[in-house]
Design a protein around this motif. Structure first.
Motif, PDB file in Angstrom:
ATOM      1  N   ASP A  65      10.193 -20.816  -4.226  1.00 19.50           N
ATOM      2  CA  ASP A  65      10.531 -20.185  -5.378  1.00 19.50           C
ATOM      3  C   ASP A  65       9.563 -20.213  -6.545  1.00 19.50           C
ATOM      4  OD1 ASP A  65      10.846 -22.617  -6.271  1.00 19.50           O
ATOM      5  OD2 ASP A  65      12.855 -22.383  -6.869  1.00 19.50           O
ATOM      6  N   ASP A  66       8.365 -20.864  -6.282  1.00 21.05           N
ATOM      7  CA  ASP A  66       7.155 -21.003  -7.142  1.00 21.05           C
ATOM      8  C   ASP A  66       6.233 -20.004  -6.429  1.00 21.05           C
ATOM      9  OD1 ASP A  66       6.463 -22.358  -4.773  1.00 21.05           O
ATOM     10  OD2 ASP A  66       5.894 -24.183  -6.202  1.00 21.05           O
ATOM     11  N   SER A  67       6.498 -19.076  -5.659  1.00 18.23           N
ATOM     12  CA  SER A  67       5.627 -18.032  -5.248  1.00 18.23           C
ATOM     13  C   SER A  67       5.879 -16.684  -5.777  1.00 18.23           C
ATOM     14  CB  SER A  67       5.745 -17.794  -3.630  1.00 18.23           C
ATOM     15  OG  SER A  67       5.687 -19.079  -3.015  1.00 18.23           O
ATOM     16  N   LEU A  68       4.915 -15.752  -5.862  1.00 23.48           N
ATOM     17  CA  LEU A  68       5.245 -14.411  -6.306  1.00 23.48           C
ATOM     18  C   LEU A  68       4.689 -13.493  -5.225  1.00 23.48           C
ATOM     19  CD1 LEU A  68       5.631 -12.351  -8.560  1.00 23.48           C
ATOM     20  CD2 LEU A  68       3.435 -12.695  -9.235  1.00 23.48           C
ATOM     21  N   VAL A  69       5.372 -12.417  -5.030  1.00 24.87           N
ATOM     22  CA  VAL A  69       5.420 -11.366  -4.058  1.00 24.87           C
ATOM     23  C   VAL A  69       5.230 -10.145  -4.529  1.00 24.87           C
ATOM     24  CG1 VAL A  69       5.912 -10.022  -1.847  1.00 24.87           C
ATOM     25  CG2 VAL A  69       6.162 -12.412  -2.355  1.00 24.87           C
ATOM     26  N   ILE A  70       3.848  -9.274  -4.598  1.00 25.58           N
ATOM     27  CA  ILE A  70       3.690  -7.924  -5.253  1.00 25.58           C
ATOM     28  C   ILE A  70       3.463  -7.029  -4.128  1.00 25.58           C
ATOM     29  CG2 ILE A  70       1.941  -6.713  -6.705  1.00 25.58           C
ATOM     30  CD1 ILE A  70       0.864  -9.428  -7.776  1.00 25.58           C
ATOM     31  N   LEU A  71       4.727  -5.948  -4.336  1.00 25.64           N
ATOM     32  CA  LEU A  71       4.629  -4.803  -3.497  1.00 25.64           C
ATOM     33  C   LEU A  71       4.011  -3.726  -4.295  1.00 25.64           C
ATOM     34  CD1 LEU A  71       8.350  -5.654  -1.989  1.00 25.64           C
ATOM     35  CD2 LEU A  71       6.002  -6.110  -1.011  1.00 25.64           C
ATOM     36  N   ILE A  72       3.123  -2.976  -3.686  1.00 20.11           N
ATOM     37  CA  ILE A  72       2.647  -1.623  -4.287  1.00 20.11           C
ATOM     38  C   ILE A  72       3.136  -0.646  -3.184  1.00 20.11           C
ATOM     39  CG2 ILE A  72       0.643  -0.507  -5.095  1.00 20.11           C
ATOM     40  CD1 ILE A  72      -0.557  -3.208  -5.384  1.00 20.11           C
ATOM     41  N   SER A  73       3.849   0.485  -4.053  1.00 25.57           N
ATOM     42  CA  SER A  73       4.078   1.655  -2.848  1.00 25.57           C
ATOM     43  C   SER A  73       4.632   2.756  -4.141  1.00 25.57           C
ATOM     44  CB  SER A  73       5.494   1.225  -2.110  1.00 25.57           C
ATOM     45  OG  SER A  73       5.992   2.157  -1.625  1.00 25.57           O
ATOM     46  N   SER A  74       4.606   3.868  -3.809  1.00 24.21           N
ATOM     47  CA  SER A  74       4.983   4.895  -4.628  1.00 24.21           C
ATOM     48  C   SER A  74       6.530   5.237  -4.713  1.00 24.21           C
ATOM     49  CB  SER A  74       4.071   6.247  -4.068  1.00 24.21           C
ATOM     50  OG  SER A  74       2.680   6.107  -4.336  1.00 24.21           O
ATOM     51  N   SER A  75       6.894   5.218  -3.309  1.00 20.11           N
ATOM     52  CA  SER A  75       8.284   5.479  -3.496  1.00 20.11           C
ATOM     53  C   SER A  75       9.219   4.671  -2.961  1.00 20.11           C
ATOM     54  CB  SER A  75       8.458   6.637  -2.101  1.00 20.11           C
ATOM     55  OG  SER A  75       7.916   6.156  -0.925  1.00 20.11           O
ATOM     56  N   LEU A  76       8.743   3.453  -2.327  1.00 20.47           N
ATOM     57  CA  LEU A  76       9.433   2.217  -1.884  1.00 20.47           C
ATOM     58  C   LEU A  76      10.625   2.751  -0.913  1.00 20.47           C
ATOM     59  CD1 LEU A  76      10.648   0.615  -5.483  1.00 20.47           C
ATOM     60  CD2 LEU A  76       8.849   0.035  -3.982  1.00 20.47           C
ATOM     61  N   LYS A  77      10.072   3.727  -0.098  1.00 22.98           N
ATOM     62  CA  LYS A  77      11.060   4.441   0.910  1.00 22.98           C
ATOM     63  C   LYS A  77      10.909   3.702   2.304  1.00 22.98           C
ATOM     64  CE  LYS A  77      12.231   8.557  -1.343  1.00 22.98           C
ATOM     65  NZ  LYS A  77      12.102  10.114  -1.452  1.00 22.98           N
ATOM     66  N   SER A  78       9.733   3.008   2.517  1.00 20.95           N
ATOM     67  CA  SER A  78       9.342   2.607   3.814  1.00 20.95           C
ATOM     68  C   SER A  78      10.286   1.449   4.248  1.00 20.95           C
ATOM     69  CB  SER A  78       7.800   2.044   3.828  1.00 20.95           C
ATOM     70  OG  SER A  78       7.731   0.863   3.377  1.00 20.95           O
ATOM     71  N   HIS A  79      10.736   1.508   5.379  1.00 21.81           N
ATOM     72  CA  HIS A  79      11.712   0.365   5.939  1.00 21.81           C
ATOM     73  C   HIS A  79      10.791  -1.208   5.567  1.00 21.81           C
ATOM     74  CE1 HIS A  79      14.338   3.030   7.608  1.00 21.81           C
ATOM     75  NE2 HIS A  79      13.247   3.499   8.405  1.00 21.81           N
ATOM     76  N   GLU A  80       9.631  -1.336   5.766  1.00 19.05           N
ATOM     77  CA  GLU A  80       8.876  -2.524   5.786  1.00 19.05           C
ATOM     78  C   GLU A  80       9.071  -2.859   4.335  1.00 19.05           C
ATOM     79  OE1 GLU A  80       7.303  -0.300   9.125  1.00 19.05           O
ATOM     80  OE2 GLU A  80       7.565   0.137   7.165  1.00 19.05           O
ATOM     81  N   ILE A 114      12.820 -15.362  -4.382  1.00 19.34           N
ATOM     82  CA  ILE A 114      11.359 -15.556  -4.387  1.00 19.34           C
ATOM     83  C   ILE A 114      11.034 -14.324  -5.373  1.00 19.34           C
ATOM     84  CG2 ILE A 114       9.286 -14.874  -3.228  1.00 19.34           C
ATOM     85  CD1 ILE A 114      10.513 -15.803  -0.423  1.00 19.34           C
ATOM     86  N   LYS A 115      10.206 -14.789  -6.395  1.00 24.96           N
ATOM     87  CA  LYS A 115       9.973 -13.924  -7.519  1.00 24.96           C
ATOM     88  C   LYS A 115       8.969 -12.615  -7.079  1.00 24.96           C
ATOM     89  CE  LYS A 115       8.789 -17.059 -10.080  1.00 24.96           C
ATOM     90  NZ  LYS A 115       9.352 -18.379  -9.595  1.00 24.96           N
ATOM     91  N   ASN A 116       9.284 -11.451  -7.355  1.00 25.86           N
ATOM     92  CA  ASN A 116       8.602 -10.265  -6.971  1.00 25.86           C
ATOM     93  C   ASN A 116       8.282  -9.112  -7.830  1.00 25.86           C
ATOM     94  OD1 ASN A 116      10.991  -8.161  -7.104  1.00 25.86           O
ATOM     95  ND2 ASN A 116      11.791  -9.948  -6.308  1.00 25.86           N
ATOM     96  N   LEU A 117       7.266  -8.488  -7.963  1.00 29.73           N
ATOM     97  CA  LEU A 117       6.778  -7.347  -8.705  1.00 29.73           C
ATOM     98  C   LEU A 117       6.627  -6.209  -8.015  1.00 29.73           C
ATOM     99  CD1 LEU A 117       5.095  -6.169 -11.059  1.00 29.73           C
ATOM    100  CD2 LEU A 117       3.153  -7.180 -10.153  1.00 29.73           C
ATOM    101  N   LEU A 118       7.166  -5.277  -8.312  1.00 26.43           N
ATOM    102  CA  LEU A 118       7.089  -3.802  -7.919  1.00 26.43           C
ATOM    103  C   LEU A 118       6.288  -3.110  -8.697  1.00 26.43           C
ATOM    104  CD1 LEU A 118      10.641  -2.986  -6.622  1.00 26.43           C
ATOM    105  CD2 LEU A 118       8.936  -4.347  -5.513  1.00 26.43           C
ATOM    106  N   ILE A 119       5.144  -2.226  -8.148  1.00 25.49           N
ATOM    107  CA  ILE A 119       4.395  -1.385  -8.630  1.00 25.49           C
ATOM    108  C   ILE A 119       4.754  -0.212  -8.001  1.00 25.49           C
ATOM    109  CG2 ILE A 119       2.004  -0.521  -9.463  1.00 25.49           C
ATOM    110  CD1 ILE A 119       1.067  -3.643  -9.109  1.00 25.49           C
ATOM    111  N   THR A 120       5.281   0.865  -8.850  1.00 22.70           N
ATOM    112  CA  THR A 120       5.754   2.160  -8.163  1.00 22.70           C
ATOM    113  C   THR A 120       6.192   3.209  -9.152  1.00 22.70           C
ATOM    114  OG1 THR A 120       7.764   2.727  -6.703  1.00 22.70           O
ATOM    115  CG2 THR A 120       8.162   1.467  -8.300  1.00 22.70           C
TER     116      THR A 120
END
Length: 278
Positions: free
Chosen positions: A173-188, A201-207
């Protein structure tokens, strides 16, 4: 987009001379730019001298200077973003300029400074930062990763889904996952996002679009684009993502410079020592 030239002054009465003039300029900008000061005074119901005093109160030396300013702002706020068929080099250049100009202007208008500040603090305090993006989003992911490493942030970039899967299970829980995706539609992307949520797990979405989300991410930064008629490559999405990556990096850098001056001094001294050996 908000096309007001001036904001109503809430500290004054709603029907004050200042607010009546502001309201007239905002609602009748074309008239304000084309008619005389006498006509404006009559339409607003005040004296010519009151119009002149209003100009000075707004910080202009004369009524003419006020008109020039309003004209410039009106052009900016009503700038059109027209996409043509793009059959010539000139049209292609104009289209790409339009895509990028729109994206940077509109994205900068909706950026949440408080959210950027929270993301900055989270990146700096996280034990590890993982950044994931594929396709054109991989460019921004890789750029952000490369730049963050310059400040000593423990981060890693992934464009291969199976590679990041091997790391996800080791995160805490002291980690950060940054996800960059225009639509967020991919299964991955959905799988990684769901995993982060379920495992706290903390996360940041750039979308561009967060309407499809089942639950709120830890942080999100959204951007705007013009939809392309024929999508050979995501021109404006790529620009928006790189723009946001630069904003994040510069925010982290500012904090780094402010709080780690001694480390920077040691680094600069080491560089100077190296230069002296050449």
């Amino acid at each position: 987009m908000n096309k007001e030239i001036f904001k109503i002054d809430t500290k004054e009465n709603a029907d004050s001379t200042k607010n009546n003039m502001i309201r007239y300029i905002n609602e009748n900008t074309g008239d304000f730019l084309s008619i005389s000061i006498d006509s404006i005074a009559r339409k607003v119901g005040i004296s010519v001298s009151s119009v002149s005093r209003f100009s000075q109160k707004m910080g202009f030396s004369s009524f003419k200077d006020l008109q020039l300013y309003v004209n410039e702002e009106n052009i900016k706020k009503n700038q059109s973003y027209t996409i043509n068929d793009g059959t010539t080099i000139e049209e292609i250049v104009k289209n790409i300029t339009t895509y990028n100009s729109y994206t940077i202007k509109e994205t900068s208008d909706i950026l949440n400074n408080e959210e950027i500040n929270k993301v900055t603090n989270e990146i700096i305090s996280s034990k590890v930062v993982l950044i994931y993006g594929v396709g054109s989003s991989a460019l921004a992911a890789q750029e952000l990763n490369t730049n963050l490493k310059k400040t000593g942030i423990n981060c890693a970039y992934f464009s291969d889904f199976h590679s990041i899967l091997a790391i996800l299970s080791t995160l805490s829980d002291d980690s950060l996952v940054i996800l960059i995706s225009s639509s967020l539609k991919s299964h991955e992307i959905k799988f990684i996002y769901d995993y982060c949520y379920k495992n706290k797990i903390k996360n940041l979405l750039i979308t561009k679009d967060t309407t499809i989300l089942e639950y709120e991410p830890s942080y999100k930064i959204t951007f705007k684009t013009i939809d392309q008629k024929e999508r050979y490559s995501s021109i404006s999405s790529k620009t928006a993502q790189l723009f946001i990556a630069d904003v994040i990096f510069n925010s982290v850098t500012n904090d780094f410079v402010k709080n780690k001056k001694e480390l920077i001094k040691k680094t600069n001294d080491l560089i100077s020592e190296w230069n002296e050996t050449k």
